[in-house]
Motif scaffolding. Structure first.
Motif, PDB file in Angstrom:
ATOM      1  N   PHE A  84      43.095   1.341  47.694  1.00 30.72           N
ATOM      2  CA  PHE A  84      43.282  -0.094  47.847  1.00 30.72           C
ATOM      3  C   PHE A  84      42.411  -0.627  48.979  1.00 30.72           C
ATOM      4  CE2 PHE A  84      46.998   1.234  45.580  1.00 30.72           C
ATOM      5  CZ  PHE A  84      47.298   0.177  44.736  1.00 30.72           C
ATOM      6  N   LEU A  85      41.809  -1.769  48.728  1.00 29.05           N
ATOM      7  CA  LEU A  85      40.931  -2.428  49.689  1.00 29.05           C
ATOM      8  C   LEU A  85      41.464  -3.824  49.967  1.00 29.05           C
ATOM      9  CD1 LEU A  85      37.075  -2.620  49.657  1.00 29.05           C
ATOM     10  CD2 LEU A  85      38.377  -4.731  49.527  1.00 29.05           C
ATOM     11  N   LEU A  86      41.428  -4.232  51.222  1.00 26.60           N
ATOM     12  CA  LEU A  86      41.830  -5.590  51.596  1.00 26.60           C
ATOM     13  C   LEU A  86      40.606  -6.377  52.033  1.00 26.60           C
ATOM     14  CD1 LEU A  86      44.079  -7.722  52.301  1.00 26.60           C
ATOM     15  CD2 LEU A  86      43.957  -6.810  54.623  1.00 26.60           C
ATOM     16  N   PHE A  87      40.392  -7.521  51.400  1.00 26.62           N
ATOM     17  CA  PHE A  87      39.354  -8.446  51.840  1.00 26.62           C
ATOM     18  C   PHE A  87      40.022  -9.710  52.354  1.00 26.62           C
ATOM     19  CE2 PHE A  87      35.441 -10.699  52.151  1.00 26.62           C
ATOM     20  CZ  PHE A  87      35.738 -12.006  51.808  1.00 26.62           C
ATOM     21  N   TYR A 260      48.192   2.945  51.804  1.00 26.44           N
ATOM     22  CA  TYR A 260      47.395   2.373  52.890  1.00 26.44           C
ATOM     23  C   TYR A 260      46.116   1.746  52.350  1.00 26.44           C
ATOM     24  CZ  TYR A 260      50.386   5.500  55.639  1.00 26.44           C
ATOM     25  OH  TYR A 260      51.460   6.155  56.194  1.00 26.44           O
ATOM     26  N   PHE A 261      45.573   0.792  53.101  1.00 23.90           N
ATOM     27  CA  PHE A 261      44.264   0.242  52.765  1.00 23.90           C
ATOM     28  C   PHE A 261      43.196   1.214  53.242  1.00 23.90           C
ATOM     29  CE2 PHE A 261      46.696  -3.845  53.329  1.00 23.90           C
ATOM     30  CZ  PHE A 261      46.726  -4.150  51.980  1.00 23.90           C
ATOM     31  N   SER A 262      42.351   1.651  52.331  1.00 24.47           N
ATOM     32  CA  SER A 262      41.264   2.544  52.720  1.00 24.47           C
ATOM     33  C   SER A 262      40.169   1.789  53.461  1.00 24.47           C
ATOM     34  CB  SER A 262      40.667   3.220  51.484  1.00 24.47           C
ATOM     35  OG  SER A 262      40.070   2.259  50.626  1.00 24.47           O
ATOM     36  N   THR A 263      40.042   0.488  53.175  1.00 23.77           N
ATOM     37  CA  THR A 263      38.983  -0.331  53.751  1.00 23.77           C
ATOM     38  C   THR A 263      39.515  -1.737  54.007  1.00 23.77           C
ATOM     39  OG1 THR A 263      37.366   0.896  52.426  1.00 23.77           O
ATOM     40  CG2 THR A 263      36.611  -1.149  53.450  1.00 23.77           C
ATOM     41  N   VAL A 264      39.137  -2.327  55.111  1.00 22.94           N
ATOM     42  CA  VAL A 264      39.430  -3.734  55.406  1.00 22.94           C
ATOM     43  C   VAL A 264      38.100  -4.438  55.621  1.00 22.94           C
ATOM     44  CG1 VAL A 264      40.516  -5.365  56.985  1.00 22.94           C
ATOM     45  CG2 VAL A 264      41.692  -3.229  56.411  1.00 22.94           C
ATOM     46  N   VAL A 265      37.825  -5.439  54.797  1.00 25.58           N
ATOM     47  CA  VAL A 265      36.566  -6.184  54.858  1.00 25.58           C
ATOM     48  C   VAL A 265      36.854  -7.615  55.300  1.00 25.58           C
ATOM     49  CG1 VAL A 265      34.509  -6.918  53.610  1.00 25.58           C
ATOM     50  CG2 VAL A 265      35.654  -4.781  52.967  1.00 25.58           C
ATOM     51  N   HIS A 277      39.039  -2.988  65.614  1.00 27.05           N
ATOM     52  CA  HIS A 277      39.526  -1.617  65.776  1.00 27.05           C
ATOM     53  C   HIS A 277      40.692  -1.577  66.761  1.00 27.05           C
ATOM     54  CE1 HIS A 277      39.540   2.699  66.763  1.00 27.05           C
ATOM     55  NE2 HIS A 277      38.938   2.865  65.602  1.00 27.05           N
ATOM     56  N   ARG A 278      40.575  -2.314  67.849  1.00 30.88           N
ATOM     57  CA  ARG A 278      41.662  -2.369  68.821  1.00 30.88           C
ATOM     58  C   ARG A 278      42.935  -2.925  68.190  1.00 30.88           C
ATOM     59  NH1 ARG A 278      40.494  -6.833  72.762  1.00 30.88           N
ATOM     60  NH2 ARG A 278      41.482  -8.099  71.153  1.00 30.88           N
ATOM     61  N   ALA A 279      42.800  -4.027  67.470  1.00 29.85           N
ATOM     62  CA  ALA A 279      43.970  -4.719  66.939  1.00 29.85           C
ATOM     63  C   ALA A 279      44.655  -3.948  65.815  1.00 29.85           C
ATOM     64  CB  ALA A 279      43.557  -6.108  66.433  1.00 29.85           C
ATOM     65  N   LEU A 280      43.872  -3.322  64.934  1.00 31.04           N
ATOM     66  CA  LEU A 280      44.437  -2.707  63.731  1.00 31.04           C
ATOM     67  C   LEU A 280      44.666  -1.206  63.857  1.00 31.04           C
ATOM     68  CD1 LEU A 280      43.591  -5.477  62.628  1.00 31.04           C
ATOM     69  CD2 LEU A 280      42.757  -4.327  60.576  1.00 31.04           C
ATOM     70  N   CYS A 297      46.756   5.753  59.456  1.00 34.00           N
ATOM     71  CA  CYS A 297      45.612   5.395  58.619  1.00 34.00           C
ATOM     72  C   CYS A 297      44.580   4.650  59.455  1.00 34.00           C
ATOM     73  CB  CYS A 297      46.067   4.524  57.445  1.00 34.00           C
ATOM     74  SG  CYS A 297      44.711   3.942  56.412  1.00 34.00           S
ATOM     75  N   SER A 298      43.354   5.075  59.383  1.00 37.27           N
ATOM     76  CA  SER A 298      42.248   4.387  60.058  1.00 37.27           C
ATOM     77  C   SER A 298      41.301   3.853  58.996  1.00 37.27           C
ATOM     78  CB  SER A 298      41.507   5.341  61.001  1.00 37.27           C
ATOM     79  OG  SER A 298      42.363   5.798  62.025  1.00 37.27           O
ATOM     80  N   PRO A 299      41.567   2.665  58.484  1.00 36.29           N
ATOM     81  CA  PRO A 299      40.712   2.136  57.421  1.00 36.29           C
ATOM     82  C   PRO A 299      39.292   1.894  57.911  1.00 36.29           C
ATOM     83  CG  PRO A 299      42.126   0.409  58.288  1.00 36.29           C
ATOM     84  CD  PRO A 299      42.592   1.694  58.914  1.00 36.29           C
ATOM     85  N   VAL A 300      38.350   1.986  57.008  1.00 34.85           N
ATOM     86  CA  VAL A 300      36.975   1.613  57.319  1.00 34.85           C
ATOM     87  C   VAL A 300      36.939   0.103  57.529  1.00 34.85           C
ATOM     88  CG1 VAL A 300      34.613   1.528  56.447  1.00 34.85           C
ATOM     89  CG2 VAL A 300      36.044   3.543  55.997  1.00 34.85           C
ATOM     90  N   LEU A 301      36.371  -0.339  58.637  1.00 36.45           N
ATOM     91  CA  LEU A 301      36.293  -1.759  58.966  1.00 36.45           C
ATOM     92  C   LEU A 301      34.875  -2.246  58.721  1.00 36.45           C
ATOM     93  CD1 LEU A 301      38.299  -1.731  62.332  1.00 36.45           C
ATOM     94  CD2 LEU A 301      39.173  -2.159  60.019  1.00 36.45           C
ATOM     95  N   LEU A 302      34.751  -3.236  57.856  1.00 37.24           N
ATOM     96  CA  LEU A 302      33.437  -3.765  57.497  1.00 37.24           C
ATOM     97  C   LEU A 302      33.447  -5.282  57.565  1.00 37.24           C
ATOM     98  CD1 LEU A 302      32.701  -1.580  54.320  1.00 37.24           C
ATOM     99  CD2 LEU A 302      31.821  -1.213  56.623  1.00 37.24           C
ATOM    100  N   GLN A 303      32.258  -5.855  57.733  1.00 31.48           N
ATOM    101  CA  GLN A 303      32.116  -7.312  57.632  1.00 31.48           C
ATOM    102  C   GLN A 303      31.156  -7.642  56.511  1.00 31.48           C
ATOM    103  OE1 GLN A 303      30.352  -9.554  60.879  1.00 31.48           O
ATOM    104  NE2 GLN A 303      31.531 -11.376  60.326  1.00 31.48           N
ATOM    105  N   SER A 304      31.552  -8.604  55.694  1.00 31.49           N
ATOM    106  CA  SER A 304      30.716  -9.056  54.591  1.00 31.49           C
ATOM    107  C   SER A 304      29.729 -10.113  55.077  1.00 31.49           C
ATOM    108  CB  SER A 304      31.596  -9.641  53.480  1.00 31.49           C
ATOM    109  OG  SER A 304      30.824 -10.308  52.508  1.00 31.49           O
ATOM    110  N   SER A 305      28.638 -10.269  54.355  1.00 37.83           N
ATOM    111  CA  SER A 305      27.671 -11.327  54.660  1.00 37.83           C
ATOM    112  C   SER A 305      28.031 -12.631  53.958  1.00 37.83           C
ATOM    113  CB  SER A 305      26.265 -10.896  54.236  1.00 37.83           C
ATOM    114  OG  SER A 305      26.229 -10.637  52.837  1.00 37.83           O
ATOM    115  N   LEU A 306      29.122 -12.634  53.184  1.00 38.66           N
ATOM    116  CA  LEU A 306      29.539 -13.827  52.454  1.00 38.66           C
ATOM    117  C   LEU A 306      30.519 -14.654  53.277  1.00 38.66           C
ATOM    118  CD1 LEU A 306      30.110 -12.388  48.865  1.00 38.66           C
ATOM    119  CD2 LEU A 306      28.108 -13.575  49.760  1.00 38.66           C
TER     120      LEU A 306
END
Length: 437
Positions: A84-87, A260-265, A277-280, A297-306
């Motif tokens: 599961f991914l959260l955007f 858990y969310f594997s990724t948060v974008v 990273h500090r907050a989550l 769980c330490s999800p991958v944290l990414l930022q989109s260009s959109l």
């Protein structure tokens, strides 16, 4: 040269918009009011509706693309490859929004002309968040809907995906975030503020000028106008879901492992990888002695260009003088991938358009409120053959919402460890608000 090909199928299972919360005096002991309507919370509750549907399919023998039978009686686990991914289009309110403000962020962004053209938008714009104000003399007919003064209208979604090899993408994103953080170190003069207030009994915001305005890493509640709320910030809730899972106590009866969310974008907005990273993650990294099925769980944290075309920043840029005051929309919209009634629109914690005569009836209730989700869960229990019920659901004493939550023993143990070791000041729910059935 050898190549490894991965097939990734993505499916949106829940989407939500919203920026508001109910004041504590307007909360209902019947569980029929939607207390927190922030976009991340709306998307997560819609995802719970979706998960209940998938478990219903599984226990009924119709097959589920999400769950398969686990070893323990009555328990289920994710199908291989499903995650599961959260955007979210904006950084979560609370700690994740306390972001260093750089000189470059004082430059306005050009308007977003289309979703496909968002990648070409320049730099970050400094956005002061505004509280929604009631019109002079206005008296709401329903229990007042408390707004968060800090957060713009947002859009969030959860997506189950088949895992692919993300190494290069994650490394590149990490390097970009690290470079951005180093640049900030030399230019920071102020921070972006959050309207979420520190919980009572803990550290308070110093309110000093510039970077000394906020305390960081502390629990916060979402603000209202006048009357306080009991809803913890989205940063805090995401941190909690990273330990106890986003499935909640009820569905934990059926699941062998927490979800858990594997990724948060995060979409294009004010953003700091270090702060996210500090907050989550960092606040909970020392929690130990979790029961079986739960982990850190330490999800991958990414930022989109959109960038969300209807963000507060874009709205302000396109707003013309004399057009009136711009206020966040008071409604919350949920869509989830379920067969019946996928769309749910609420305002003031009730279904949009509800009249006083409808209050207290099923017509007034959001499908995401505690009572409706509880009844959907009870329908799942009724559809399960008695011989295949999880052991934790076999007691005849289970009647109220509170009973079923407390009977989810492993979930409660995980929550107790998290509260004791990381969040001792997390406000306890009033039991009288959870005794409905």
């Amino acid at each position: 040269m050898n190549y490894v090909l991965f097939t990734v199928e993505k499916e949106v299972v829940s989407m939500g918009t919203g920026t508001k919360c109910i004041g504590k005096a307007s909360m209902s002991s019947n569980g029929d009011i939607l207390n927190d309507s922030h976009a991340e919370v709306i998307a997560r509750r819609g995802c719970v509706r979706y998960l209940i549907q998938e478990l219903h399919r599984a226990v009924s023998g119709r097959g589920s693309s999400v769950f398969r039978s686990a070893d323990q009686r009555g328990r289920w686990t994710l199908q291989p490859g499903v995650s599961f991914l959260l955007f979210t289009s904006h950084t979560p309110c609370g700690d994740a929004s306390i972001i260093p403000m750089t000189d470059s962020q004082s430059k306005p962004r050009p308007p977003v002309t289309s979703v496909h053209g968002c990648e070409e938008a320049d730099g970050g714009g400094s956005v002061k968040r505004k509280a929604e104000e009631l019109a002079e003399g206005e008296k709401p007919k329903l229990p007042r809907f408390e707004g968060e003064e800090a957060d713009e209208t947002k859009r969030a979604g959860t997506k189950p995906t088949l895992q692919s090899d993300p190494t290069k993408t994650h490394d590149d994103a990490s390097q970009a975030a690290s470079a951005f953080t180093r640049d900030q170190t030399e230019q920071v003069h102020d921070i972006h503020r959050t309207g979420a207030k520190c919980v009572s009994g803990g550290p308070a915001d110093p309110l000093h000028p510039g970077v000394g305005y906020h305390s960081t890493g502390v629990l916060r509640v979402k603000p209202g106008r006048g009357e306080p709320t009991l809803s913890l910030s989205c940063s805090d809730k995401l941190a909690r879901w990273g330990v106890v899972g986003f499935q909640g106590a009820l569905l934990s009866h059926y699941l062998e492992e927490a979800l858990y969310f594997s990724t948060v974008v995060v979409g294009k907005c004010q953003y700091s990888h270090e702060v996210m990273h500090r907050a989550l993650i960092s606040r909970c990294c020392d929690v130990s002695d979790l029961p079986a099925g739960f982990s850190l769980c330490s999800p991958v944290l990414l930022q989109s260009s959109l960038e969300f075309p209807f963000s507060q920043n874009q709205t302000d840029l396109q707003h013309r003088a004399g057009q009136g005051r711009v206020s966040p929309c008071g409604a919350a919209i949920s869509w989830c991938n379920v067969a019946e009634q996928p769309l749910d629109v609420t305002a003031n914690g009730f279904k949009h358009g509800v009249t006083k005569k409808m209050l207290g009836t099923s017509k007034s209730r959001s499908l995401l409120c505690k009572l409706e989700l509880f009844r959907s869960f009870l329908s799942l229990v009724a559809a399960t053959e008695p011989s295949r019920l999880p052991d934790t659901l076999r007691s005849a004493k289970l009647q109220t919402y509170w009973d079923y939550k407390q009977a989810s023993r492993r979930y409660q143990q995980a929550w107790q460890q998290l509260r004791t070791q990381a969040f001792p000041r997390w406000p306890r729910s009033d039991r009288n608000l959870l005794l409905f059935h």
